[in-house]
Write an enzyme that holds these catalytic residues in place. Sequence first.
Site, PDB file in Angstrom:
ATOM      1  N   GLU A  44       0.838  -1.206   0.000  1.00 49.54           N
ATOM      2  CA  GLU A  44       0.000   0.000   0.000  1.00 49.54           C
ATOM      3  C   GLU A  44       0.877   1.262   0.000  1.00 49.54           C
ATOM      4  O   GLU A  44       1.895   1.315   0.690  1.00 49.54           O
ATOM      5  CB  GLU A  44      -0.831  -0.038   1.299  1.00 49.54           C
ATOM      6  CG  GLU A  44      -1.827   1.084   1.454  1.00 49.54           C
ATOM      7  CD  GLU A  44      -2.601   0.964   2.778  1.00 49.54           C
ATOM      8  OE1 GLU A  44      -2.210   0.156   3.648  1.00 49.54           O
ATOM      9  OE2 GLU A  44      -3.602   1.690   2.930  1.00 49.54           O
ATOM     10  N   LYS A 125      -8.597   2.537  -1.948  1.00 50.18           N
ATOM     11  CA  LYS A 125      -9.105   1.898  -0.734  1.00 50.18           C
ATOM     12  C   LYS A 125     -10.513   2.383  -0.449  1.00 50.18           C
ATOM     13  O   LYS A 125     -10.809   3.573  -0.531  1.00 50.18           O
ATOM     14  CB  LYS A 125      -8.168   2.205   0.432  1.00 50.18           C
ATOM     15  CG  LYS A 125      -8.514   1.435   1.690  1.00 50.18           C
ATOM     16  CD  LYS A 125      -7.331   1.281   2.626  1.00 50.18           C
ATOM     17  CE  LYS A 125      -6.891   2.582   3.240  1.00 50.18           C
ATOM     18  NZ  LYS A 125      -5.802   2.361   4.225  1.00 50.18           N
ATOM     19  N   CYS A 161      -5.640  -3.197   1.971  1.00 51.84           N
ATOM     20  CA  CYS A 161      -5.467  -3.159   3.435  1.00 51.84           C
ATOM     21  C   CYS A 161      -6.766  -3.192   4.240  1.00 51.84           C
ATOM     22  O   CYS A 161      -7.352  -4.244   4.451  1.00 51.84           O
ATOM     23  CB  CYS A 161      -4.615  -1.949   3.805  1.00 51.84           C
ATOM     24  SG  CYS A 161      -3.899  -2.093   5.465  1.00 51.84           S
TER      25      CYS A 161
END
Lengths: 583, 583
Positions: A44, A125, A161
Amino acid sequence: MPQLRIALAQTDPVVGDIAGNAEMLVEWTRRAAERGAHLVVFPELFLTGYPAEDLVLRSSFVEASVATLSATAARLADEGLGELPVVVGYLDRADLAPRVGQPKGAPLDAAALLYRGEVVTRSAKHHLPNYGVFDEYRYFVRGDRLPIFRLHGVDVAVAICEDLWQEGGPVSVVAEAGAGLLVVPNGSPYETNKDDVRLELCARRAREAGCALAYVNMVGGQDELVFDGDSLVVDASGGLVARAAQFKEELLVTDLDLPAATGEPGELAVDAHDGTSITVERLVLSGTPVEPYEPEPPVVAERFDDLAEVYQALVLGVRDYVAKNGFRSVILGLSGGIDSALTATIAADAIGPEKVHVVLMPSRYSSDHSITDAEELVRRQGLNSQVAPIADIVSAFEKEIELHGLAAENLQARVRGMLLMSLSNEHGHLVLTTGNKSELATGYSTLYGDSAGGFAPIKDVLKSLVWRLSEWRNAQPGHPPIPENSITKEPSAELRPDQRDTDSLPPYHVLDPLLRDYVERDMGRDELIAAGHDPELVTKVIRLVDLAEYKRRQYPPGPKITPKNFGRDRRLPITNRWREKLG
Amino acid sequence: MPQLRIALAQTDPVVGDIAGNAEMLVEWTRRAAERGAHLVVFPELFLTGYPAEDLVLRSSFVEASVATLSATAARLADEGLGELPVVVGYLDRADLAPRVGQPKGAPLDAAALLYRGEVVTRSAKHHLPNYGVFDEYRYFVRGDRLPIFRLHGVDVAVAICEDLWQEGGPVSVVAEAGAGLLVVPNGSPYETNKDDVRLELCARRAREAGCALAYVNMVGGQDELVFDGDSLVVDASGGLVARAAQFKEELLVTDLDLPAATGEPGELAVDAHDGTSITVERLVLSGTPVEPYEPEPPVVAERFDDLAEVYQALVLGVRDYVAKNGFRSVILGLSGGIDSALTATIAADAIGPEKVHVVLMPSRYSSDHSITDAEELVRRQGLNSQVAPIADIVSAFEKEIELHGLAAENLQARVRGMLLMSLSNEHGHLVLTTGNKSELATGYSTLYGDSAGGFAPIKDVLKSLVWRLSEWRNAQPGHPPIPENSITKEPSAELRPDQRDTDSLPPYHVLDPLLRDYVERDMGRDELIAAGHDPELVTKVIRLVDLAEYKRRQYPPGPKITPKNFGRDRRLPITNRWREKLG
């Protein structure tokens, strides 16, 4: 079933060093290509490093990330690496009009797929963590796309994540849309036992998504955080297939047999079961499976045991803080006690004893064993040492102002802090602070005295764990041990004659569990008593902890190893009259 | 049209002191009743104080808030105040199952209506600010109810703070549902010119909601924040009706002619134009208008001009930090320069000169005027002073360790810091730090030296503003002025012979605008140059600012007065290789 060889680049990007991180991406992609990988995945926000905090709100920073991403895609192709698809985390921005409440510039915690010189697809995300050490509503707007790309006949989905940690969102969409593999770039900081939680989580989400899952984490220290790596691959039933080492960089290469792709290319909005919808974007890189080949045996690195894991986190935290901030050496005061002995040992293990400078600063109250124990540590580990007695300096102060009791005790600690800071200024060493979490919690430290320094390696380590770590370290063959006497002697700050920590605090085996419950678990007074802690001690300790908030605010950063550290994790007002502390 | 007399309780709740704040609520409600008010409104999170930070995540704290609210409702009735409806901000929790990503305990930034001994209705803030100094996604879940209660024939709606600032949500629902008055409890911290923005905002929202709007803000210092009061009432066309003073407690009583109520009691879900829906809950306290009465003339307090406003913010910030943290006196080093002179003057204005202790700490490099200017300030303002020369202490250090250049300069600053900390320990004074924002930005301060202390009154004040504030203060009749020479002399740290700030920094009229653009406006290097700053200076200053991050992390808190202060507002990593700083 089609085969794929995936490479997880468990790397250590540096915050802000976009050009350097891009360089690293090319180098690791080359290594993956040399290993015959069909896909390489980076962590990430790899390109910017993580967490970059308010840098994310600067347009110059976002623009550098986006421009570097495209340039890197082109460069990979130029260097003959364009046929190897790369999934990488980077910083992007959404095309949204500014509005109050939305982070400036609408930044995205994004992932891109690089292929044949192009950025083929971008997503971001969906779930933004905003608890504990995370502040992502401050920094990002939510992503609403799920890319699924066909690679050698396998559908590969990308989530990021936190999308694994929260219910609904990308994982549920993968379950509905169907994919053969879910790859997940992460920036997941270490805390005790996080690896167990992580494996269980990945296994559960793989079962929910109905496909294999490849989890790529970064590694390295960034201020208070230590990223522990621990990248892993599970199959669709949640079984562990491969796992990278903890606390070091590694290219984890894994061969997988994966189900053949079934979805139709195109876009489709899907209910994300969290009150939003997510657009699934299916695209095709290559529809034909690779020729069958002999898989390599999967790598499953051994886990460290609990103490080894903490020790490695501290070592990596120190090493990276020193290196990434451009220091070449550290300096600390060595008292003969266990806190400074362990700190020196961690530093020596992190950067080499020849780069560790210690100062022995005896006062009129220092006992003989303080000096001999400190000298013994210096001798065993090969540290650089010097002696600077403080008595004359203390006397010079006392000629100008009259001091008694605690003020006089604190003065000694501050003279030591000043000597270290002066030597740091003179020689460029980073000052390491040697206080532990029990001390920091109760305020048994002197502001600008023993708390002076740039980095505090054991600030998140309760005193009882300081001892356990020291014993563990002494049991490691081939490493010069800490003098036994530093471990077994009764703890004392030696700021007055015959002082002992237990003069004013309970023994640490009683204090530390109480601190854990109050500081890390946020229990109130009644809960603490119900949990079996002595009511009088609860009242006293709550008061101590609450009153020391102003000191902690000025303490240097140090590596987080517990579920709640002092710093990013636990945020309390200084001005605070909440009566819990008064019982 | 029905009349209503509303009382806005511009009060100073203390964080954590739930019992004390409840006591204050009863007292101010009594005052409102004595003034003949029909409704009294308290600020946001009045009962717990604001911001309570992670206290909000403790169940013991939430339970105390909820229990105290009910007890206070009952007590008001017991004391004969039950007929006066009270709207008050408090901390509550939503009945939601725990889940990852949701703040522990699902806390609500709530408002209650207390009437006839009961909590009649509860609602909570809908829009949660998570930018600047605010972290409310960390602390709260979103409210989804809008209460509208009928009081003497007028429909009164309740929204909370940020619900005014963001588009959609409660204000748009009020517009659709219809109400005669919107009351808004706030916790809105001061920054320069915030009052102008606030009035404009209230006027706009009143027009959007189609009704009068009563805005109640708290007042007082809480760590870095200063709440400036400035409560106000606008009519449905946005015209200012009444306005409370800045920076002090006040019960603002205003008579309004308001439209007669029209809505039907009950509940109704309404689209909130922000992707959510809000349930409007209409209830009736009393349907009959009050007997016509002669209104009091509305109060519109005069505004401070810009410099007076900043100065009052600093004074209040210091006064409240001292008082709320239980200090009785302050101590600071007086150098003869303008920073320490202004800090001492602010302190004297805040808590009285008899509680201000200053220490003159001349070194071998101090010029004669440093001493005489400092002594003149002491004499004029009636401060307590003592002299503690540092030369002998510095020599004692230099006997133990050899120091050169910057290390030797820093030592002098640190000896001064230690003297102040020792005197603080000995006598219980709070140490005030005298650094300004220009210094803090560029790192021209010594860690644990001149940066030592518990509170830093001018840390958010750029040097050019330090001068302007000093001149403004000197122009105030009846206040003993700062010696002119401290204002006009060339700035110097006097850490080596003939040192001047301009030896290594550009003049402040060049430096400060650049700092404002880089620090407060987050401009990148190219933007700074495009804005007209000298490219070489831009490179140098960016580098200085970035490299000083570690020092700022250990600096004491001080009152925020600008749009972006160092502390809660500007959050950057220490470990940071972003190349902007290198040009």
